[in-house]
Design an enzyme around this catalytic site. Structure first.
Site, mmCIF file in Angstrom:
data_model
loop_
_atom_site.group_PDB
_atom_site.id
_atom_site.type_symbol
_atom_site.label_atom_id
_atom_site.label_comp_id
_atom_site.label_asym_id
_atom_site.label_seq_id
_atom_site.Cartn_x
_atom_site.Cartn_y
_atom_site.Cartn_z
ATOM 1 N N GLU A 269 47.069 49.121 43.356
ATOM 2 C CA GLU A 269 46.773 48.260 42.212
ATOM 3 C C GLU A 269 45.792 48.968 41.279
ATOM 4 O OE1 GLU A 269 44.471 44.682 42.924
ATOM 5 O OE2 GLU A 269 45.918 43.590 41.689
ATOM 6 N N LYS B 196 30.210 30.726 43.733
ATOM 7 C CA LYS B 196 29.561 31.957 43.274
ATOM 8 C C LYS B 196 30.551 32.674 42.358
ATOM 9 C CE LYS B 196 29.722 36.140 44.038
ATOM 10 N NZ LYS B 196 29.492 36.713 42.708
ATOM 11 N N CYS C 169 46.194 39.548 38.432
ATOM 12 C CA CYS C 169 46.773 39.846 39.738
ATOM 13 C C CYS C 169 48.300 39.833 39.652
ATOM 14 C CB CYS C 169 46.286 38.855 40.774
ATOM 15 S SG CYS C 169 46.410 37.177 40.211
ATOM 16 N N GLU D 52 43.337 34.755 47.932
ATOM 17 C CA GLU D 52 44.298 35.178 46.905
ATOM 18 C C GLU D 52 43.865 36.559 46.457
ATOM 19 O OE1 GLU D 52 47.005 33.880 46.031
ATOM 20 O OE2 GLU D 52 46.754 31.977 47.065
HETATM 21 P P1 NDP Z 1 36.242 41.776 43.922
HETATM 22 O O1 NDP Z 1 36.962 41.500 45.180
HETATM 23 O O2 NDP Z 1 35.347 42.933 43.855
HETATM 24 O O3 NDP Z 1 35.353 40.520 43.471
HETATM 25 C C1 NDP Z 1 35.813 39.202 43.552
HETATM 26 C C2 NDP Z 1 34.647 38.311 43.909
HETATM 27 O O4 NDP Z 1 34.166 38.683 45.191
HETATM 28 C C3 NDP Z 1 33.452 38.432 42.953
HETATM 29 O O5 NDP Z 1 32.819 37.183 42.814
HETATM 30 C C4 NDP Z 1 32.554 39.407 43.691
HETATM 31 O O6 NDP Z 1 31.190 39.311 43.332
HETATM 32 C C5 NDP Z 1 32.763 38.955 45.118
HETATM 33 N N1 NDP Z 1 32.402 39.955 46.109
HETATM 34 C C6 NDP Z 1 32.264 41.297 45.968
HETATM 35 N N2 NDP Z 1 31.890 41.857 47.143
HETATM 36 C C7 NDP Z 1 31.768 40.857 48.035
HETATM 37 C C8 NDP Z 1 31.415 40.794 49.410
HETATM 38 N N3 NDP Z 1 31.122 41.883 50.113
HETATM 39 N N4 NDP Z 1 31.395 39.592 50.021
HETATM 40 C C9 NDP Z 1 31.712 38.479 49.336
HETATM 41 N N5 NDP Z 1 32.036 38.474 48.024
HETATM 42 C C10 NDP Z 1 32.083 39.649 47.383
HETATM 43 O O7 NDP Z 1 37.379 41.814 42.823
HETATM 44 P P2 NDP Z 1 37.210 42.002 41.265
HETATM 45 O O8 NDP Z 1 36.193 41.074 40.734
HETATM 46 O O9 NDP Z 1 37.036 43.442 41.014
HETATM 47 O O10 NDP Z 1 38.633 41.474 40.773
HETATM 48 C C11 NDP Z 1 39.708 42.284 40.750
HETATM 49 C C12 NDP Z 1 40.570 42.094 41.977
HETATM 50 O O11 NDP Z 1 40.841 40.734 42.211
HETATM 51 C C13 NDP Z 1 41.914 42.731 41.846
HETATM 52 O O12 NDP Z 1 42.232 43.408 43.022
HETATM 53 C C14 NDP Z 1 42.882 41.564 41.641
HETATM 54 O O13 NDP Z 1 44.182 41.742 42.031
HETATM 55 C C15 NDP Z 1 42.234 40.494 42.395
HETATM 56 N N6 NDP Z 1 42.592 39.195 41.833
HETATM 57 C C16 NDP Z 1 43.523 38.442 42.496
HETATM 58 C C17 NDP Z 1 43.939 37.239 41.988
HETATM 59 C C18 NDP Z 1 44.923 36.398 42.739
HETATM 60 O O14 NDP Z 1 45.044 35.209 42.458
HETATM 61 N N7 NDP Z 1 45.666 36.922 43.688
HETATM 62 C C19 NDP Z 1 43.420 36.734 40.714
HETATM 63 C C20 NDP Z 1 42.427 37.600 40.123
HETATM 64 C C21 NDP Z 1 42.040 38.788 40.678
HETATM 65 P P3 NDP Z 1 30.558 40.334 42.273
HETATM 66 O O15 NDP Z 1 31.276 40.097 40.993
HETATM 67 O O16 NDP Z 1 29.151 39.944 42.249
HETATM 68 O O17 NDP Z 1 30.806 41.715 42.817
#
Ligand code: NDP
Length: 495
Positions: free
Chosen positions: A387, A177, A286, A252
Site C-alpha cells: 500500500e 483518540k 483505504c 479496519e
Molecule cells: P496508523 O496506523 O499509523 O494510524 C492510525 C491511528 O493509530 C492514529 O490515530 C495513530 O495515532 C494510531 N496509532 C499509531 N501507532 C499506534 C500504536 N502503537 N498503538 C495504538 N495506536 C497507534 O495509520 P495512518 O494514520 O498512517 O493511516 C494510514 C493507514 O490507515 C493506511 O494504511 C490506510 O490503509 C489505513 N486506513 C484504513 C481505512 C479502512 O477503513 N480500512 C481507512 C483509513 C485508513 P497517531 O496519529 O498519533 O500516530
C-alpha cells in the site's frame, strides 16, 4: 493573524488541559504558515481519567431507552448538517483534501448519525418459537460498556462517526483518540455532541500520539472493545494486545484495490472511474484504486487517455474550489510516496506521467506531488503488493477474465475491487470470485454508502463490518432470553 486557538481534551463533559502540560500545533499541509490550532499532547493519566468518566457515565447511559438516545443523536445529525460548511473548511485546512471532498466527509457523518438515530426505534432482535410448550424465546441486544476508538486522519469526521453512532445507540460510552494530524475535526464533532445534549462522560476525546496513548486505551480493564482504523501494522499490534484479555477488537486496515477494465468497457467511464479512484483524496483512501489491469486489446488506449486526463488535474490548496487534488497529509507521507515512485522505477515499471514533487510558489509551503501513473506493472513488483497511500497508480495487463480474477486476488489485502464491462456474465463472475469486502460494477473502487456494510477480507480486517446494521453487531452482544410460563420444570432435549 492572532495566536492560534488552543483546543482541550473533552473529559466528563469538561474541556480540560492535559496533565502533561504539553501541547502541539496542527499545521495545514497545503500551507505550513497556517496553524489550524494548538492541541493537547495527552498522557496515560488523561486516558485513565477519560476511561473512568466513560465507565461512570455508562451506568446511566445504558439505561436510557434507545428511542430517547436516538432523539439526542438525531439532534446531533441536524446540527452537523447546519454547521457542515464550517466543519468542512476546518477539515480541509487540517488534512488537505479538497473542499468538495471534506463536504462529503462531513455528509458521511451526517448520514451515519441520522441512520443510527433511526436505529433507536429498531435495534431489532428476534422472537422465535420455543421447542417447549408455554415458553417464549427472544433475543435482545445489550451494550458492551466502554469503547476505545483509535481513528486515522484521512476521514477525520466520517470514521469517528461510523464508530461512535452505532456504539452510542446501542448504549455504550466512548473514549476517542484521533490521529495526531486531525484532532480538530474530532474535537468539533465531540463539541456538537455535547452541545446537542449528549450527557457528560458519554463521549470523551483525548488528543495526542498513538504510540503513547495506545496501550492505556487498550489495556484498561474497563474498556470492553477497541475499534481501530489505520495501518495493518498497528492493527496487528492492537489485535495481539486485545487477545490477552479476550477484549473485542474491530479492525479496519489497509487496501490494495484493483480496477479491472475489460475490452468491452465504456472507455470514458472506465477512465473517469480510474481518475477518481486513484487521485481522489490524493490517493489517501483505504479504498483508493492503486492497481488497474486492462485487457490486452485496450491497454494502450486506456493508458494514453488516463495519462492525458491526469495531466489536466489541478493540484493545490483544497480550499480553492477549482483545485482537483490537494497535498499529501504530511512530510512523512510525501516521502513515502516519493520513495515508492523510485521503487516502481527500480522494479521496472514504466513512468507514464507525473512522478515529481511539485515545487515553486505556493507549492513550497506544502506537501504536493504530481498525480503519478506507472505502466507495465507486474505481480512481482512492490507497487503491486504494498500500500502506498498516495496519488500513485500502476497499470498492467491481462488476457481473459480468469487471469484478471487471479491477478485481482493476488494481494495480501481484500478491501475493494471494481470491474468495468458491458457483459453481465463477466460482471457477475468477477463479483462472485474476487475476494474482497466491497465490489463495484462500472463504478470506481471508492464510494461507500453508509447503509451498506463496510470492511475487508484478509489483512484488511478481522471479520467485522462498519456502517449499516452490521455495525450494531460490533457494538452490542446478543442475549438469548427464555421465559417459561408453564409453571413446571421443562428440560429441552430431554423431555
Ligand atoms: P496508523 O496506523 O499509523 O494510524 C492510525 C491511528 O493509530 C492514529 O490515530 C495513530 O495515532 C494510531 N496509532 C499509531 N501507532 C499506534 C500504536 N502503537 N498503538 C495504538 N495506536 C497507534 O495509520 P495512518 O494514520 O498512517 O493511516 C494510514 C493507514 O490507515 C493506511 O494504511 C490506510 O490503509 C489505513 N486506513 C484504513 C481505512 C479502512 O477503513 N480500512 C481507512 C483509513 C485508513 P497517531 O496519529 O498519533 O500516530
Amino acid at each position: 493573524m492572532g495566536s492560534p486557538k488552543v483546543y482541550k481534551n473533552l473529559i466528563n463533559g469538561e474541556w480540560v488541559d492535559s496533565k502533561s502540560g504539553k501541547t502541539y500545533e496542527n499545521i495545514n499541509p497545503a500551507d505550513n504558515s497556517d496553524v489550524v490550532g494548538v492541541f493537547q499532547k495527552s498522557n496515560e493519566e488523561d486516558v485513565k481519567e477519560a476511561i473512568d468518566a466513560a465507565s461512570e457515565a455508562y451506568k446511566k447511559w445504558r439505561l436510557v431507552p434507545a428511542p430517547k438516545r436516538g432523539e439526542i443523536i438525531y439532534r446531533i445529525a441536524a446540527r452537523l448538517e447546519k454547521d457542515k460548511e464550517e466543519l468542512s473548511q476546518v477539515m480541509t485546512r487540517e488534512m488537505g483534501k479538497i473542499i468538495a471532498e471534506t463536504r462529503g466527509d462531513t455528509q458521511e457523518a451526517i448520514d451515519m448519525t441520522y441512520y443510527m438515530a433511526g436505529e433507536g426505534r429498531r435495534l431489532f432482535g428476534v422472537t422465535t418459537p420455543s421447542e417447549m410448550p408455554n415458553k417464549f424465546n427472544m433475543t435482545v441486544r445489550q451494550p458492551l460498556g466502554v469503547c476505545s476508538f483509535i481513528t486515522p486522519w484521512n476521514f477525520p469526521m466520517a470514521i469517528p462517526s461510523w464508530k461512535s453512532m452505532p456504539a452510542l445507540i446501542c448504549g455504550n460510552t466512548i473514549v476517542i483518540k484521533p490521529a495526531t494530524e486531525t484532532p480538530a475535526s474530532v474535537v468539533n464533532f465531540a463539541r456538537v455532541c455535547l452541545e446537542e445534549g449528549l450527557p457528560p462522560g458519554v463521549l470523551n476525546v483525548v488528543t495526542g500520539s498513538g504510540s503513547v496513548l495506545g496501550e492505556p486505551l487498550m489495556k484498561n480493564k474497563a474498556v470492553k472493545i477497541v475499534s481501530f482504523t489505520g495501518s495493518t501494522e498497528v492493527g496487528r499490534t492492537i489485535s495481539e494486545t486485545c487477545a490477552t484479555d479476550f477484549k473485542h477488537c474491530c479492525l479496519e486496515m489497509g487496501g490494495k484495490n484493483i480496477q479491472i477494465v475489460m475490452d468491452d468497457a465504456n472507455m470514458e467511464l472506465a477512465v473517469d472511474g480510474a481518475l477518481w479512484g486513484s487521485f481522489g483524496t490524493t490517493g489517501q483512501r483505504c479504498t483508493a484504486t492503486s492497481r488497474i489491469i486492462c485487457q490486452d486489446g485496450i491497454y494502450n488506449e486506456f493508458i494514453q487517455e488516463l495519462s492525458r486526463r491526469a495531466k489536466e488535474l489541478k493540484v493545490g490548496n483544497g480550499l480553492d474550489e477549482s483545485v482537483h487534488m490537494g497535498p499529501c497529509v504530511n512530510q512523512s507521507q510525501l516521502d513515502t510516496v516519493l520513495s515508492y515512485i523510485q521503487i516502481a522505477k527500480d522494479d521496472g515499471g514504466t513512468l507514464i506521467s507525473g512522478g515529481e514533487k511539485l515545487t515553486g510558489g505556493d507549492y513550497d509551503k506544502g506537501f504536493f506531488v504530481q498525480p503519478t501513473i506507472f505502466g507495465d506493472i507486474t505481480q512481482d513488483m512492490r507497487i503491486w503488493r504494498e500500500e502506498i497511500f498516495g496519488p500513485v497508480v500502476g497499470v498492467g495487463k491481462f488476457k481473459d477474465l480468469n487471469q484478471a480474477i487471479e491477478k485481482a486476488n493476488d494481494t495480501p489485502y481484500g478491501l475493494s475491487a471494481a470491474i468495468f464491462t458491458q457483459d453481465v456474465n463477466n460482471a457477475f463472475t468477477a463479483m462472485r470470485d474476487v475476494y474482497t469486502g466491497i465490489f463495484y460494477v462500472n463504478a470506481p473502487t471508492i464510494g461507500a454508502e453508509t447503509h451498506m456494510p463496510f470492511g475487508g477480507t484478509k489483512e484488511t480486517g478481522n471479520g467485522h463490518r462498519e456502517a449499516a446494521t452490521a455495525a450494531l453487531d460490533v457494538f452490542s452482544e446478543w442475549k438469548s432470553c427464555y421465559v417459561d410460563f408453564s409453571g413446571a420444570l421443562q428440560r429441552p432435549q430431554i423431555d
